[in-house]
Design a protein around this motif. Structure first.
Motif, mmCIF file in Angstrom:
data_model
loop_
_atom_site.group_PDB
_atom_site.id
_atom_site.type_symbol
_atom_site.label_atom_id
_atom_site.label_comp_id
_atom_site.label_asym_id
_atom_site.label_seq_id
_atom_site.Cartn_x
_atom_site.Cartn_y
_atom_site.Cartn_z
ATOM 1 N N GLY A 188 0.816 -1.210 0.000
ATOM 2 C CA GLY A 188 0.000 0.000 0.000
ATOM 3 C C GLY A 188 0.843 1.251 0.000
ATOM 4 N N ARG A 189 1.932 1.216 0.731
ATOM 5 C CA ARG A 189 2.737 2.416 0.844
ATOM 6 C C ARG A 189 3.542 2.703 -0.425
ATOM 7 N NH1 ARG A 189 6.727 4.376 5.672
ATOM 8 N NH2 ARG A 189 7.853 5.875 4.442
ATOM 9 N N TYR A 190 4.089 1.637 -1.029
ATOM 10 C CA TYR A 190 5.077 1.871 -2.081
ATOM 11 C C TYR A 190 4.572 1.658 -3.505
ATOM 12 C CZ TYR A 190 8.511 2.108 1.663
ATOM 13 O OH TYR A 190 9.201 2.486 2.769
ATOM 14 N N GLN A 226 -5.708 2.162 -0.731
ATOM 15 C CA GLN A 226 -5.486 3.572 -1.062
ATOM 16 C C GLN A 226 -5.194 4.361 0.216
ATOM 17 O OE1 GLN A 226 -5.382 5.279 -4.215
ATOM 18 N NE2 GLN A 226 -4.555 6.824 -2.833
ATOM 19 N N ASP A 245 -2.039 6.730 1.119
ATOM 20 C CA ASP A 245 -2.142 8.109 1.617
ATOM 21 C C ASP A 245 -1.404 8.269 2.946
ATOM 22 O OD1 ASP A 245 -3.706 8.685 -0.584
ATOM 23 O OD2 ASP A 245 -5.597 8.416 0.472
ATOM 24 N N ALA A 253 -4.796 14.981 5.375
ATOM 25 C CA ALA A 253 -4.807 14.427 6.724
ATOM 26 C C ALA A 253 -6.194 14.511 7.337
ATOM 27 C CB ALA A 253 -3.796 15.173 7.582
ATOM 28 N N ASP A 292 2.205 8.596 2.370
ATOM 29 C CA ASP A 292 2.586 9.969 1.993
ATOM 30 C C ASP A 292 2.716 10.853 3.235
ATOM 31 O OD1 ASP A 292 2.551 9.299 -0.665
ATOM 32 O OD2 ASP A 292 0.586 10.172 -1.098
ATOM 33 N N ASP A 310 -8.942 14.148 5.990
ATOM 34 C CA ASP A 310 -9.846 13.106 5.510
ATOM 35 C C ASP A 310 -9.505 11.750 6.125
ATOM 36 O OD1 ASP A 310 -11.031 14.939 3.855
ATOM 37 O OD2 ASP A 310 -9.702 14.491 2.180
ATOM 38 N N LEU A 311 -8.292 11.641 6.642
ATOM 39 C CA LEU A 311 -7.832 10.339 7.132
ATOM 40 C C LEU A 311 -8.125 10.140 8.611
ATOM 41 C CD1 LEU A 311 -4.391 10.220 5.307
ATOM 42 C CD2 LEU A 311 -6.456 8.965 4.734
ATOM 43 N N PHE A 312 -8.132 11.220 9.351
ATOM 44 C CA PHE A 312 -8.372 11.116 10.782
ATOM 45 C C PHE A 312 -9.697 11.755 11.137
ATOM 46 C CE2 PHE A 312 -3.695 11.353 10.481
ATOM 47 C CZ PHE A 312 -3.419 10.109 10.986
ATOM 48 N N LEU A 355 -3.295 2.934 -7.434
ATOM 49 C CA LEU A 355 -3.393 3.871 -6.314
ATOM 50 C C LEU A 355 -2.886 5.236 -6.767
ATOM 51 C CD1 LEU A 355 -2.033 1.572 -3.470
ATOM 52 C CD2 LEU A 355 -4.349 1.778 -4.353
ATOM 53 N N THR A 356 -3.494 6.271 -6.204
ATOM 54 C CA THR A 356 -3.090 7.617 -6.591
ATOM 55 C C THR A 356 -2.391 8.298 -5.421
ATOM 56 O OG1 THR A 356 -5.261 8.408 -5.924
ATOM 57 C CG2 THR A 356 -4.948 7.938 -8.252
ATOM 58 N N SER A 357 -1.414 9.097 -5.734
ATOM 59 C CA SER A 357 -0.683 9.813 -4.686
ATOM 60 C C SER A 357 -1.232 11.212 -4.528
ATOM 61 C CB SER A 357 0.804 9.877 -5.030
ATOM 62 O OG SER A 357 1.362 8.607 -4.863
ATOM 63 N N GLY A 358 -1.057 11.723 -3.326
ATOM 64 C CA GLY A 358 -1.427 13.115 -3.073
ATOM 65 C C GLY A 358 -2.920 13.357 -2.993
ATOM 66 N N SER A 359 -3.710 12.280 -2.833
ATOM 67 C CA SER A 359 -5.160 12.464 -2.808
ATOM 68 C C SER A 359 -5.704 12.556 -1.385
ATOM 69 C CB SER A 359 -5.848 11.316 -3.523
ATOM 70 O OG SER A 359 -5.498 10.098 -2.904
ATOM 71 N N GLY A 360 -4.940 12.122 -0.419
ATOM 72 C CA GLY A 360 -5.486 12.025 0.940
ATOM 73 C C GLY A 360 -5.007 13.139 1.848
ATOM 74 N N LEU A 409 -3.727 3.192 2.886
ATOM 75 C CA LEU A 409 -2.332 2.908 3.260
ATOM 76 C C LEU A 409 -1.376 3.769 2.434
ATOM 77 C CD1 LEU A 409 -2.102 -0.985 3.653
ATOM 78 C CD2 LEU A 409 -1.854 0.733 5.446
#
Lengths: 247, 180
Positions: free
Chosen positions: A207-209, B123, B127, A234, B130, A236-238, A227-232, B125
């Motif tokens: 997931g990370r890499y 996804q 994020d 913080a 990052d 939205d995650l917490f 997977l897309t980078s830069g979409s999340g 994971l």
């Protein structure tokens, strides 16, 4: 244009397995420059897939092409050379030769292609320097830490400038910090354009890499996620914690 | 995060007014989440009412009124710091309910439902990766550790989804009413 690695309707049935396919009608295309993770529980077909891509095994049905070459059409001798030219291998348990020095381990695939000599040695030293282990070239693998051994294995995998690095559980035998450093290196190689196929059971690593995760189950592709980078963000995650104000 | 104890914690370092409390908390948490300034003022009022903090100096403009911890506040903070955090275990009841219902309603493909859920967690994971990288770049090892907690929880969610996928046959039979 064809993909760098392509599997078309590939099945693999091993003898003595009651006719059950380890891989069942799998089609998959990997483009140059991707970092693709192959995930799945044990017995899902991950290793079979990797062995078929590397030409270590031949499909029962279907076609595997690498760089446009149908791997099944190559003789054993040509396949061995093809493998050495196109693939770099990184394994869970490093697979270094204990009685060779670090430098000689890295040089081994170059020697198999007959490209020994000063040029290869310079390239090997460059790689060891890039991977931060230039000072270990005269050591034997037994004297290195797990993380250092895996970096030697990565240098060895890169020595012939392969089209693809196949990494099979490269962090499986490492503590989490060494594993992170090895994966950071693999990620950096990918950012430099190196195509990487990473087999792992570890969702954290995938997931990370990886930019793409292919999940196998019972010999089938269960999911193929990009997977897309830069979409999340913080926020939205917490979940915003506000308990306490109401007390 | 408990805002109540977060506020007691930052006031234990030095007296601060409401806006400074919010700023201190946010920078401590590395921008991981926003602290609502209205809630900060509300909580300050309640903490004062409970005798856990007291104003420093004269009461004028509430935005400039600084607070400090009382002895009772310090005791409350220390007691909380010593307590293990045993919150109710979050269950993935949302996805579980979807699994049960989508089968019963006959419009569900449970395998696809789980695959979508799994993809969303992968996804996440990505994020979180990052976010952890950014924290380490900014030398915020503390924040990276907070993110690692979320990483491990997400990994556990994926393991659970995989177990559900392994038990799909049972779930489908159950949804058809074959087993109860």
């Amino acid at each position: 244009m064809s993909s760098l690695i392509e599997l078309r309707g590939v099945s693999k049935v091993y003898e003595g397995n009651e006719g059950r396919a380890a891989l069942d009608d799998v089609s998959l295309a990997v483009e140059a420059g991707e970092l693709t993770a192959i995930m799945g529980p044990s017995g899902s077909g991950k290793s079979t897939l990797l062995n078929l891509v590397a030409g270590l095994d031949r499909p029962t049905k279907g076609q595997v092409t690498v760089d446009g070459v149908d791997v099944a059409t190559l003789s054993e001798a040509r396949l061995a050379r093809f493998r050495c030219e196109r693939f770099g291998f990184v394994f869970q348990f490093f697979n270094l030769l204990p009685n060779l020095t670090v430098l000689d381990n890295v040089l081994l695939p170059a020697e198999l292609l007959g490209t020994r000599g000063r040029e290869a040695a310079t390239k090997a030293r460059d790689l060891l320097a890039q991977l931060g282990i230039a000072d270990r070239e005269r050591e034997h693998p037994g004297r290195l830490s797990g993380g250092e051994r895996q970096r030697v294995a990565i240098a060895r995998a890169l020595i012939n400038r392969p089209a693809v690095i196949l990494a099979d559980e490269p962090t499986g035998a490492l503590d989490s910090r060494s594993g992170d450093r090895v994966m950071d290196l693999i990620e950096r190689l990918n950012q430099g354009g190196q195509t990487i196929v990473l087999v792992t059971h570890d969702a954290k690593v995938a997931g990370r890499y990886a930019g793409r995760i292919v999940s196998l189950r019972d010999g089938h592709i269960e999911d193929d996620a990009r997977l897309t980078s830069g979409s999340g963000a913080a926020s939205d995650l917490f979940r915003v914690g506000s308990s306490g104000a109401e007390r | 995060m408990s805002l109540r104890f977060g506020i007691l914690g930052v006031l234990a370092e030095e007296p601060l007014h409401g806006y400074e409390v919010r700023h201190r908390l946010e920078s401590m948490l590395g921008g991981a989440w926003e602290v609502n300034v209205g809630q900060v003022y509300l909580t300050l009022q309640k903490l004062e009412r409970d005798g856990l903090i007291e104003p420093v100096g004269a009461r004028g403009d509430r935005r400039k009124l600084a607070y400090r911890l009382t002895a009772a506040g310090r005791g409350e903070l220390d007691r909380w710091l010593d307590e293990p955090e045993v919150e109710p275990q979050p269950l993935r009841e949302g996805i579980y309910l979807k699994l049960l219902l989508s089968g019963r309603l006959g419009n569900g493909n449970l395998g696809a439902l789980l695959a979508r859920q799994r993809r969303a967690q992968l996804q996440r994971l990505h994020d979180l990766g990052d976010l952890e990288r950014r924290a380490r770049r900014e030398q915020r090892e503390d924040l990276a550790l907070l993110v690692r907690g979320a990483v491990h929880h997400t990994e556990a969610d994926i393991k659970w989804i995989d177990e559900c996928a392994g038990g799909l046959g049972f779930l489908e039979r159950r949804n058809r009413g074959g087993e109860t």
